[in-house]
Write a protein that holds these residues in place. Structure first.
Motif, PDB file in Angstrom:
ATOM      1  N   THR A  21     -42.210  31.923  44.740  1.00  0.00           N
ATOM      2  CA  THR A  21     -42.398  31.054  43.577  1.00  0.00           C
ATOM      3  C   THR A  21     -43.714  31.356  42.872  1.00  0.00           C
ATOM      4  O   THR A  21     -44.566  32.079  43.386  1.00  0.00           O
ATOM      5  N   THR A  22     -43.894  30.748  41.701  1.00  0.00           N
ATOM      6  CA  THR A  22     -45.133  30.941  40.942  1.00  0.00           C
ATOM      7  C   THR A  22     -46.258  30.050  41.453  1.00  0.00           C
ATOM      8  O   THR A  22     -47.402  30.204  41.025  1.00  0.00           O
ATOM      9  N   GLY A  23     -45.955  29.116  42.330  1.00  0.00           N
ATOM     10  CA  GLY A  23     -46.958  28.188  42.846  1.00  0.00           C
ATOM     11  C   GLY A  23     -46.332  27.251  43.850  1.00  0.00           C
ATOM     12  O   GLY A  23     -45.248  27.519  44.375  1.00  0.00           O
ATOM     13  N   LEU A  24     -46.984  26.133  44.099  1.00  0.00           N
ATOM     14  CA  LEU A  24     -46.583  25.253  45.192  1.00  0.00           C
ATOM     15  C   LEU A  24     -45.671  24.106  44.799  1.00  0.00           C
ATOM     16  O   LEU A  24     -45.037  23.512  45.663  1.00  0.00           O
ATOM     17  N   SER A  25     -45.590  23.772  43.514  1.00  0.00           N
ATOM     18  CA  SER A  25     -44.891  22.536  43.162  1.00  0.00           C
ATOM     19  C   SER A  25     -44.099  22.657  41.864  1.00  0.00           C
ATOM     20  O   SER A  25     -44.692  22.892  40.800  1.00  0.00           O
ATOM     21  N   PRO A  26     -42.784  22.460  41.930  1.00  0.00           N
ATOM     22  CA  PRO A  26     -42.009  22.425  40.685  1.00  0.00           C
ATOM     23  C   PRO A  26     -42.412  21.260  39.793  1.00  0.00           C
ATOM     24  O   PRO A  26     -42.227  21.321  38.579  1.00  0.00           O
ATOM     25  N   ASN A  27     -42.974  20.215  40.389  1.00  0.00           N
ATOM     26  CA  ASN A  27     -43.432  19.083  39.580  1.00  0.00           C
ATOM     27  C   ASN A  27     -44.618  19.450  38.699  1.00  0.00           C
ATOM     28  O   ASN A  27     -44.920  18.749  37.729  1.00  0.00           O
ATOM     29  N   GLN A  28     -45.320  20.539  39.051  1.00  0.00           N
ATOM     30  CA  GLN A  28     -46.444  21.026  38.256  1.00  0.00           C
ATOM     31  C   GLN A  28     -46.036  22.190  37.346  1.00  0.00           C
ATOM     32  O   GLN A  28     -46.889  22.887  36.800  1.00  0.00           O
ATOM     33  N   GLY A  29     -44.731  22.388  37.206  1.00  0.00           N
ATOM     34  CA  GLY A  29     -44.241  23.428  36.314  1.00  0.00           C
ATOM     35  C   GLY A  29     -43.992  24.767  36.978  1.00  0.00           C
ATOM     36  O   GLY A  29     -43.650  25.744  36.290  1.00  0.00           O
ATOM     37  N   ASP A  30     -44.169  24.852  38.301  1.00  0.00           N
ATOM     38  CA  ASP A  30     -43.921  26.116  38.979  1.00  0.00           C
ATOM     39  C   ASP A  30     -42.422  26.392  39.052  1.00  0.00           C
ATOM     40  O   ASP A  30     -41.604  25.474  39.122  1.00  0.00           O
ATOM     41  N   GLN A  50     -29.808  38.344  47.308  1.00  0.00           N
ATOM     42  CA  GLN A  50     -31.197  38.582  46.916  1.00  0.00           C
ATOM     43  C   GLN A  50     -31.252  38.861  45.432  1.00  0.00           C
ATOM     44  O   GLN A  50     -30.501  39.689  44.911  1.00  0.00           O
ATOM     45  N   GLN A  51     -32.143  38.131  44.738  1.00  0.00           N
ATOM     46  CA  GLN A  51     -32.335  38.378  43.315  1.00  0.00           C
ATOM     47  C   GLN A  51     -33.746  37.977  42.923  1.00  0.00           C
ATOM     48  O   GLN A  51     -34.244  36.926  43.333  1.00  0.00           O
ATOM     49  N   LEU A  52     -34.384  38.796  42.112  1.00  0.00           N
ATOM     50  CA  LEU A  52     -35.559  38.365  41.368  1.00  0.00           C
ATOM     51  C   LEU A  52     -35.088  37.519  40.200  1.00  0.00           C
ATOM     52  O   LEU A  52     -33.945  37.644  39.747  1.00  0.00           O
ATOM     53  N   PHE A  62     -52.832  36.378  41.497  1.00  0.00           N
ATOM     54  CA  PHE A  62     -52.781  35.981  42.912  1.00  0.00           C
ATOM     55  C   PHE A  62     -51.357  36.088  43.446  1.00  0.00           C
ATOM     56  O   PHE A  62     -51.126  36.632  44.533  1.00  0.00           O
ATOM     57  N   ILE A  63     -50.380  35.570  42.706  1.00  0.00           N
ATOM     58  CA  ILE A  63     -48.983  35.609  43.143  1.00  0.00           C
ATOM     59  C   ILE A  63     -48.489  37.053  43.186  1.00  0.00           C
ATOM     60  O   ILE A  63     -47.756  37.442  44.108  1.00  0.00           O
ATOM     61  N   GLU A  64     -48.901  37.867  42.210  1.00  0.00           N
ATOM     62  CA  GLU A  64     -48.533  39.287  42.249  1.00  0.00           C
ATOM     63  C   GLU A  64     -49.032  39.931  43.537  1.00  0.00           C
ATOM     64  O   GLU A  64     -48.300  40.671  44.201  1.00  0.00           O
ATOM     65  N   GLY A  65     -50.285  39.646  43.897  1.00  0.00           N
ATOM     66  CA  GLY A  65     -50.847  40.233  45.105  1.00  0.00           C
ATOM     67  C   GLY A  65     -50.252  39.661  46.371  1.00  0.00           C
ATOM     68  O   GLY A  65     -50.034  40.390  47.357  1.00  0.00           O
ATOM     69  N   TYR A  66     -49.955  38.375  46.368  1.00  0.00           N
ATOM     70  CA  TYR A  66     -49.437  37.684  47.556  1.00  0.00           C
ATOM     71  C   TYR A  66     -48.011  38.118  47.877  1.00  0.00           C
ATOM     72  O   TYR A  66     -47.663  38.328  49.050  1.00  0.00           O
ATOM     73  N   THR A  67     -47.193  38.253  46.844  1.00  0.00           N
ATOM     74  CA  THR A  67     -45.773  38.547  47.064  1.00  0.00           C
ATOM     75  C   THR A  67     -45.425  40.018  46.850  1.00  0.00           C
ATOM     76  O   THR A  67     -44.402  40.494  47.355  1.00  0.00           O
ATOM     77  N   GLY A  68     -46.247  40.712  46.079  1.00  0.00           N
ATOM     78  CA  GLY A  68     -45.875  42.067  45.683  1.00  0.00           C
ATOM     79  C   GLY A  68     -44.898  42.091  44.526  1.00  0.00           C
ATOM     80  O   GLY A  68     -44.418  43.157  44.128  1.00  0.00           O
ATOM     81  N   ILE A  69     -44.586  40.917  43.978  1.00  0.00           N
ATOM     82  CA  ILE A  69     -43.677  40.817  42.832  1.00  0.00           C
ATOM     83  C   ILE A  69     -44.524  40.813  41.566  1.00  0.00           C
ATOM     84  O   ILE A  69     -45.316  39.897  41.341  1.00  0.00           O
ATOM     85  N   THR A  70     -44.379  41.832  40.744  1.00  0.00           N
ATOM     86  CA  THR A  70     -45.229  41.982  39.570  1.00  0.00           C
ATOM     87  C   THR A  70     -44.537  41.456  38.311  1.00  0.00           C
ATOM     88  O   THR A  70     -43.308  41.297  38.262  1.00  0.00           O
ATOM     89  N   HIS A 158     -43.478  37.556  52.822  1.00  0.00           N
ATOM     90  CA  HIS A 158     -43.650  37.002  51.479  1.00  0.00           C
ATOM     91  C   HIS A 158     -42.794  37.725  50.444  1.00  0.00           C
ATOM     92  O   HIS A 158     -43.129  37.732  49.261  1.00  0.00           O
ATOM     93  N   ARG A 159     -41.697  38.332  50.904  1.00  0.00           N
ATOM     94  CA  ARG A 159     -40.588  38.699  50.047  1.00  0.00           C
ATOM     95  C   ARG A 159     -39.388  37.946  50.582  1.00  0.00           C
ATOM     96  O   ARG A 159     -39.177  37.844  51.792  1.00  0.00           O
ATOM     97  N   ALA A 160     -38.585  37.421  49.665  1.00  0.00           N
ATOM     98  CA  ALA A 160     -37.605  36.406  50.032  1.00  0.00           C
ATOM     99  C   ALA A 160     -36.569  36.886  51.049  1.00  0.00           C
ATOM    100  O   ALA A 160     -36.300  36.207  52.039  1.00  0.00           O
TER     101      ALA A 160
END
Length: 214
Positions: A21-30, A50-52, A62-70, A158-160
């Protein structure tokens, strides 16, 4: 007339899923950016998903580095709405498992609400089950449990789909613990949910009542 989907309530017939995900909370727009899932039937892997998915905005470095998803990878991916509509079809008729399931359930619920879809299964959490069946383990993070139980893996986290694969293997290890330690050979899904909610000090007593020693 709508068809009725009958759930398989065996604990070894589930869909094990993981979101990136883009962050921790869908309530915050992630939003979700990747979904991976393993379908188990009688303990055997019978299907994978599996799908992006493009959240409609750029993800952080940060998310790019954490997940490897650019962001370049997401630029050509289908939208969350398209992917989640496909995934909603995939999970119908199955109970669901995730590691730290409250996180994945929040995103699943939010993404499906966006497109007016739902699901008929229930969630169990392999992290909560681990805290009760493997109380000797110092850390119940997924990577630490993979190492502790000697679960085969390719070193990718950290890849789904990779995380769903090892979570599915962990789930089967947990079913094996029930059989080996408590003689419970074919637990149903409701028992796994109950284990996850039972105080750690009471789990052994509860399970022994189900299958008293001979």
């Amino acid at each position: 007339m709508e068809s009725i989907v009958l759930l398989n309530n065996a604990a070894n017939s589930v869909i094990v899923l993981d979101f990136e995900t883009t962050g921790l909370s869908p309530n915050q727009g992630d939003r979700a950016i990747e979904i991976g899932a393993i379908k188990l039937v009688n303990g055997e892997v019978v299907d994978r998903f599996q799908q992006l998915m493009n959240p409609g905005f750029r993800v952080s470095s940060f998310i790019e580095g954490y997940t490897g998803i650019t962001n370049n990878m997401l630029a050509t991916a289908q939208s969350c709405d398209v992917v989640m509509n496909q995934f909603a079809d995939f999970i119908q008729g199955s109970n669901l498992v995730a590691h730290n399931a409250s996180f994945d359930q929040r995103f699943l619920d939010a993404e499906l609400e966006n497109i007016g879809r739902s699901y008929d299964g229930e969630f169990a959490c392999s992290l909560l089950v681990s805290r009760r069946l493997s109380q000797e383990v110092a850390s119940h993070k997924l990577g630490d449990l993979v190492r502790y139980h000697g679960i085969e893996n390719d070193g990718v986290f950290h890849r789904a789909l990779a995380d769903a694969e090892v979570t599915a293997a962990l789930w089967m290890v947990q079913l094996g613990i029930l059989k080996l330690d408590y003689g419970i050979d074919k637990p149903d899904f409701s028992l796994m949910k109950k284990i996850g909610k039972t105080p750690k000090s009471s789990v052994a007593k509860m399970l022994t009542k189900i299958h008293p020693p001979v």
